[in-house]
Scaffold this motif. Structure first.
Motif, PDB file in Angstrom:
ATOM      1  N   GLN A 142       6.053   2.977   1.021  1.00 48.77           N
ATOM      2  CA  GLN A 142       4.716   2.418   0.869  1.00 48.77           C
ATOM      3  C   GLN A 142       4.433   1.355   1.923  1.00 48.77           C
ATOM      4  OE1 GLN A 142       4.062   1.210  -3.214  1.00 48.77           O
ATOM      5  NE2 GLN A 142       3.419   3.277  -3.745  1.00 48.77           N
ATOM      6  N   ASN A 172      -7.354   1.210   1.559  1.00 47.05           N
ATOM      7  CA  ASN A 172      -7.299   1.435   3.002  1.00 47.05           C
ATOM      8  C   ASN A 172      -7.553   2.893   3.352  1.00 47.05           C
ATOM      9  OD1 ASN A 172      -6.243  -0.833   5.071  1.00 47.05           O
ATOM     10  ND2 ASN A 172      -5.501  -1.318   3.020  1.00 47.05           N
ATOM     11  N   SER A 187      -4.906  12.351   1.464  1.00 43.79           N
ATOM     12  CA  SER A 187      -5.278  10.968   1.169  1.00 43.79           C
ATOM     13  C   SER A 187      -6.035  10.863  -0.150  1.00 43.79           C
ATOM     14  CB  SER A 187      -6.139  10.402   2.302  1.00 43.79           C
ATOM     15  OG  SER A 187      -5.421  10.357   3.516  1.00 43.79           O
ATOM     16  N   THR A 230       3.706   3.256   5.105  1.00 43.77           N
ATOM     17  CA  THR A 230       2.358   3.841   5.086  1.00 43.77           C
ATOM     18  C   THR A 230       1.298   2.781   5.316  1.00 43.77           C
ATOM     19  OG1 THR A 230       3.062   5.588   3.557  1.00 43.77           O
ATOM     20  CG2 THR A 230       0.698   5.148   3.710  1.00 43.77           C
ATOM     21  N   LEU A 231       1.418   1.653   4.604  1.00 42.37           N
ATOM     22  CA  LEU A 231       0.433   0.579   4.735  1.00 42.37           C
ATOM     23  C   LEU A 231       0.432  -0.006   6.139  1.00 42.37           C
ATOM     24  CD1 LEU A 231      -1.686  -1.213   3.427  1.00 42.37           C
ATOM     25  CD2 LEU A 231       0.154  -2.723   2.661  1.00 42.37           C
ATOM     26  N   ARG A 255      -2.497  -7.109  -0.847  1.00 44.46           N
ATOM     27  CA  ARG A 255      -1.116  -6.715  -0.654  1.00 44.46           C
ATOM     28  C   ARG A 255      -0.171  -7.490  -1.573  1.00 44.46           C
ATOM     29  NH1 ARG A 255       0.321  -6.903   5.578  1.00 44.46           N
ATOM     30  NH2 ARG A 255      -1.813  -7.611   5.508  1.00 44.46           N
ATOM     31  N   ILE A 306      -3.047   0.427  -0.520  1.00 44.91           N
ATOM     32  CA  ILE A 306      -3.010   1.659   0.271  1.00 44.91           C
ATOM     33  C   ILE A 306      -4.209   2.544  -0.060  1.00 44.91           C
ATOM     34  CG2 ILE A 306      -1.729   3.816   0.631  1.00 44.91           C
ATOM     35  CD1 ILE A 306       0.848   2.184   0.248  1.00 44.91           C
TER      36      ILE A 306
END
Length: 312
Positions: free
Chosen positions: A143, A282, A203, A146-147, A258, A279
């Motif tokens: 994660q 975003n 997504s 990915t972020l 976050r 995430i």
């Protein structure tokens, strides 16, 4: 002409001159005030819009020219600070992405050895716990990775035409057995008409999975989950609803930050890593959409995914 007449005439001239001077001073002062007002309004507009414009003033007054020059100098310094911050922020995000990637490799090897060892010692509970925790760490690293890629602009999001109704049905079906076992009431409103959005299928699946799993996890007290698909103009709205404890107003703006964990705002017994919603938001923004939250504690909590509708 008599002396009195001359004196009277001179007094009239002096009075007239005083009136002219006072009028000129009034007009001059009014002009300065108008220009100062325009400078103030322009500066306020620049700050509110966070633009890179400059303050322009057309005048012969040296003081006003100097003032506008100093203001523009401060605005230029502000732009430089912003540019340096963005550059440093991007560098930090890329560094985080690289670190996350480097950690994944040895952790994958560790998980492989743990799996082999556990297969040889199936009854070893301590080994099972170690493997479970290692997998949780791997998920957290994934994660973070990915972020970091999302925020650094390095994650490829493939925009295509997607049947959003079908995708919603598939995601709800993925949770069907869990919802039945937990005795949830499920309410769906997905029109038979096909609605198409522009987005990335992976997504959108990730976003819906996150929102649905959060609704089940944090809204378990209400034993209810709802998914409602609707349109409004050029946008599609997907409401994920639960009737759990809800989120207090003071926490509502923080849930997308976050590492913010929901136990601070909903169910304090539940732990999370605080990255899922960050995430999801975003990803939604990468596709030109967004996620918004409305919650009335004890009544209902609604996370709404907004996506761009394809009109043809």
């Amino acid at each position: 002409m008599s002396d009195k007449s001359i004196i009277f005439f001179l007094m009239c001239m002096v009075l007239l001159l005083l009136v002219v001077v006072c009028y000129q001073q009034f007009v001059f002062g009014r002009g300065i005030q108008d220009k100062l007002k325009k400078i103030s309004e322009k500066l306020s507009e620049i700050l509110e819009k966070d633009s890179d414009e400059k303050v322009m003033v057309f005048t012969d007054n040296k003081v006003l020219i100097s003032l506008s020059g100093q203001i523009n100098r401060m605005l230029l310094d502000r732009q430089k600070v912003k540019a340096d911050y963005r550059k440093q922020e991007l560098s930090t995000k890329k560094m985080l992405a690289n670190i996350s990637h480097d950690i994944k490799t040895p952790l994958t090897v560790i998980l492989g050895y743990l799996e082999i060892t556990r297969m040889e010692n199936k009854e070893d509970e301590m080994l099972q716990k170690v493997e479970t925790k290692a997998r949780q760490v791997m998920e957290l690293i994934n994660q973070f990775f990915t972020l970091a890629k999302l925020e650094a602009g390095d994650l490829n999001v493939e925009i295509m035409k997607i049947d959003i109704g079908e995708l919603c049905r598939e995601n709800v079906l993925d949770f069907y057995e869990l919802l039945i076992s937990k005795e949830f009431t499920v309410e769906l409103s997905i029109p038979e008409q096909n609605y198409f959005v522009q987005g990335d299928k992976e997504s959108i699946n990730r976003i819906l999975n996150n929102l649905l799993s959060n609704a089940i996890r944090y809204g378990s007290d209400g034993k209810y989950i709802g998914l409602f698909l609707r349109e409004d103009g050029n946008e599609i709205y997907i409401d994920i609803v639960d009737k759990g404890k809800g989120i207090e107003k003071q926490f509502a703006k923080s849930v997308f930050e976050r590492l913010y964990t929901m136990e601070d705002s909903r169910n304090r017994e539940i732990q999370g890593n605080g990255l899922g919603l960050t995430i999801a938001k975003n990803l939604a923004r990468q596709m030109g959409g967004d996620i918004v939250l409305e919650s009335e504690p004890g009544v209902k909590t609604v996370f709404t995914l907004i996506l761009k509708k394809i009109l043809y």
